[in-house]
Design a protein around this motif. Structure first.
Motif, short mmCIF file in Angstrom:
data_model
loop_
_atom_site.label_atom_id
_atom_site.label_comp_id
_atom_site.label_asym_id
_atom_site.label_seq_id
_atom_site.Cartn_x
_atom_site.Cartn_y
_atom_site.Cartn_z
N LEU A 164 0.83 -1.21 0.00
CA LEU A 164 0.00 0.00 0.00
C LEU A 164 0.86 1.26 0.00
O LEU A 164 0.49 2.27 -0.62
CB LEU A 164 -0.93 -0.01 1.21
CG LEU A 164 -2.05 -1.06 1.17
CD1 LEU A 164 -2.74 -1.16 2.52
CD2 LEU A 164 -3.07 -0.73 0.08
N GLU A 165 2.01 1.20 0.65
CA GLU A 165 2.90 2.37 0.70
C GLU A 165 3.50 2.68 -0.66
O GLU A 165 3.65 3.85 -1.04
CB GLU A 165 4.00 2.16 1.74
CG GLU A 165 3.50 2.20 3.18
CD GLU A 165 4.57 1.82 4.18
OE1 GLU A 165 5.70 1.48 3.74
OE2 GLU A 165 4.30 1.86 5.39
N ARG A 166 3.85 1.65 -1.41
CA ARG A 166 4.50 1.90 -2.71
C ARG A 166 3.51 1.95 -3.87
O ARG A 166 3.87 2.40 -4.97
CB ARG A 166 5.56 0.84 -2.99
CG ARG A 166 5.02 -0.57 -3.20
CD ARG A 166 6.12 -1.56 -3.57
NE ARG A 166 5.60 -2.91 -3.70
CZ ARG A 166 5.57 -3.81 -2.74
NH1 ARG A 166 6.07 -3.51 -1.55
NH2 ARG A 166 5.06 -5.01 -2.94
N ALA A 167 2.29 1.49 -3.66
CA ALA A 167 1.30 1.44 -4.75
C ALA A 167 0.93 2.84 -5.22
O ALA A 167 0.86 3.78 -4.42
CB ALA A 167 0.06 0.69 -4.30
N GLN A 168 0.71 2.96 -6.50
CA GLN A 168 0.23 4.21 -7.10
C GLN A 168 -0.97 3.87 -7.98
O GLN A 168 -0.87 3.84 -9.21
CB GLN A 168 1.34 4.87 -7.92
CG GLN A 168 2.54 5.30 -7.07
CD GLN A 168 3.62 5.97 -7.89
OE1 GLN A 168 3.89 5.60 -9.04
NE2 GLN A 168 4.26 6.97 -7.31
N PRO A 169 -2.13 3.62 -7.35
CA PRO A 169 -3.32 3.21 -8.12
C PRO A 169 -3.72 4.26 -9.16
O PRO A 169 -3.72 5.46 -8.88
CB PRO A 169 -4.40 3.06 -7.03
CG PRO A 169 -3.64 2.88 -5.75
CD PRO A 169 -2.39 3.68 -5.92
N GLU A 170 -4.05 3.77 -10.34
CA GLU A 170 -4.48 4.65 -11.42
C GLU A 170 -5.96 4.48 -11.67
O GLU A 170 -6.52 3.40 -11.49
CB GLU A 170 -3.70 4.33 -12.71
CG GLU A 170 -2.21 4.57 -12.59
CD GLU A 170 -1.48 4.23 -13.87
OE1 GLU A 170 -2.16 4.06 -14.91
OE2 GLU A 170 -0.25 4.12 -13.85
N GLN A 171 -6.61 5.53 -12.11
CA GLN A 171 -8.04 5.50 -12.40
C GLN A 171 -8.25 4.87 -13.78
O GLN A 171 -8.46 5.56 -14.77
CB GLN A 171 -8.63 6.92 -12.37
CG GLN A 171 -10.14 6.97 -12.36
CD GLN A 171 -10.73 6.64 -11.00
OE1 GLN A 171 -10.41 7.29 -10.01
NE2 GLN A 171 -11.57 5.63 -10.94
N ILE A 172 -8.19 3.53 -13.82
CA ILE A 172 -8.30 2.83 -15.09
C ILE A 172 -9.71 2.94 -15.66
O ILE A 172 -9.90 3.15 -16.85
CB ILE A 172 -7.90 1.35 -14.92
CG1 ILE A 172 -6.47 1.26 -14.39
CG2 ILE A 172 -8.03 0.59 -16.24
CD1 ILE A 172 -6.03 -0.14 -14.05
N THR A 173 -10.71 2.79 -14.80
CA THR A 173 -12.11 3.02 -15.17
C THR A 173 -12.72 3.92 -14.10
O THR A 173 -12.10 4.21 -13.07
CB THR A 173 -12.93 1.72 -15.27
OG1 THR A 173 -13.25 1.27 -13.93
CG2 THR A 173 -12.16 0.63 -16.00
N GLU A 174 -13.94 4.33 -14.32
CA GLU A 174 -14.61 5.18 -13.33
C GLU A 174 -14.86 4.45 -12.01
O GLU A 174 -15.13 5.07 -10.99
CB GLU A 174 -15.94 5.69 -13.89
CG GLU A 174 -16.92 4.58 -14.26
CD GLU A 174 -18.17 5.12 -14.92
OE1 GLU A 174 -18.99 5.74 -14.21
OE2 GLU A 174 -18.31 4.92 -16.16
N TYR A 175 -14.76 3.11 -12.03
CA TYR A 175 -15.02 2.31 -10.83
C TYR A 175 -13.75 1.91 -10.07
O TYR A 175 -13.84 1.33 -8.99
CB TYR A 175 -15.78 1.03 -11.21
CG TYR A 175 -17.11 1.28 -11.88
CD1 TYR A 175 -18.23 1.63 -11.14
CD2 TYR A 175 -17.24 1.17 -13.26
CE1 TYR A 175 -19.46 1.86 -11.76
CE2 TYR A 175 -18.45 1.40 -13.90
CZ TYR A 175 -19.56 1.75 -13.14
OH TYR A 175 -20.76 1.99 -13.75
N THR A 176 -12.59 2.20 -10.63
CA THR A 176 -11.34 1.76 -10.01
C THR A 176 -11.11 2.44 -8.66
O THR A 176 -11.19 3.66 -8.56
CB THR A 176 -10.14 2.08 -10.92
OG1 THR A 176 -10.40 1.58 -12.23
CG2 THR A 176 -8.88 1.43 -10.39
N LEU A 177 -10.82 1.63 -7.65
CA LEU A 177 -10.49 2.17 -6.33
C LEU A 177 -9.06 2.72 -6.35
O LEU A 177 -8.13 1.98 -6.63
CB LEU A 177 -10.59 1.08 -5.26
CG LEU A 177 -11.98 0.72 -4.74
CD1 LEU A 177 -11.85 -0.34 -3.64
CD2 LEU A 177 -12.71 1.92 -4.21
N ILE A 178 -8.91 4.00 -6.07
CA ILE A 178 -7.57 4.59 -6.02
C ILE A 178 -7.26 5.14 -4.64
O ILE A 178 -6.10 5.45 -4.35
CB ILE A 178 -7.39 5.70 -7.08
CG1 ILE A 178 -8.43 6.80 -6.89
CG2 ILE A 178 -7.47 5.11 -8.49
CD1 ILE A 178 -8.19 8.00 -7.79
#
Length: 257
Positions: A164-178
């Motif tokens: 979780l510290e290194r993750a950089q979630p991207e908004q792939i779809t409108e439903y993606t949890l970032i």
């Protein structure tokens, strides 16, 4: 999940092999053709070293070049095929995946974690085209897939925190949890309930539900999912229709692993 392996002594490492594999890994979907300078930048090699590795890989048939641009050849697939043909997990899972897929008329797959990505190692479809990511060898972010999320859920707590510290979630779809706090809650929830359900976070229209697969020592070694098109099955029916079939195959696979 098993503990992290100890790092080998530097004297036991073959640096040239390590760097050659880094050169191959420098090519991806976004950059399928690279110059010597770009390979050097992506791998941390000098331009002279990158040139030597590219020339060697070209001579061996793993690379081709057109003017100043280098690209991988289909021969690289032999490396992945060696794993798929020799590894025990894909060979054991494939027949049961076919049974699972055809019992529901949907697509099924088995995946493993590779750092922060999910790699598909076996897949089956009952004639339904659900997603191009459901093929052996495909790599997708772990945080927004059901297989990936259930595998993250079974990592030791300190490894989940590091992810979780290194993750950089991207908004792939409108439903993606970032939002990392929400993502942490979803990972914890998946561990508690024993399955993960991801709704259109990787692709619009793609819903997946996954369970963990354990070996004879009780270690989580992979995950198995059912994928459906959102237009064919509402979210509320995923658990009711798919989870019992998943658990049945999960029990059989666990006994074989």
């Amino acid at each position: 999940m098993s503990a992290e392996p100890e790092l080998p002594a530097k004297r036991d490492m073959v640096a040239s092999l390590e760097k050659g594999l880094q050169v191959i890994a420098a090519f991806d979907q976004e950059r399928s053709r690279l110059t010597i300078a770009e390979v050097a930048e992506r791998t941390g090699l000098t331009r002279a070293a990158a040139r030597r590795y590219l020339i060697t890989l070209t001579h061996l048939g793993y690379m081709r070049h057109d003017n100043k641009l280098f690209a991988l050849t289909p021969m690289v697939l032999r490396l992945g095929q060696s794993y798929l043909h020799s590894a025990r997990l894909p060979r054991i899972a494939q027949p049961l995946l076919y049974r699972l897929a055809y019992s529901l008329g949907e697509a099924a797959s088995v995946g493993v974690l590779d750092h922060d990505q999910l790699v598909c190692v076996a897949a089956a479809s009952a004639g339904q085209l659900v997603s191009v990511t459901l093929q052996p060898g495909t790599r997708v972010p772990a945080y927004c897939t059901a297989n990936g999320r259930i595998l993250l859920a079974h990592l030791p707590p300190e490894q989940v925190q590091q992810f979780l510290e290194r993750a950089q979630p991207e908004q792939i779809t409108e439903y993606t949890l970032i939002n990392k706090q929400r993502l942490a809650l979803e990972i914890a929830h998946a561990r508690t309930q024993g399955y993960a359900l991801v709704d259109q976070e990787l692709e619009l229209g793609l819903r997946t539900i996954a369970v963990p697969l354990k070996n004879f020592r009780g270690e989580v070694v992979a995950a198995m999912n059912i994928s459906v098109h959102a237009g064919r099955m509402p979210r509320e029916q995923m658990v009711e229709r798919c989870l019992p079939a998943l658990i049945k195959i999960q029990v059989e696979l666990n006994a074989l692993l």
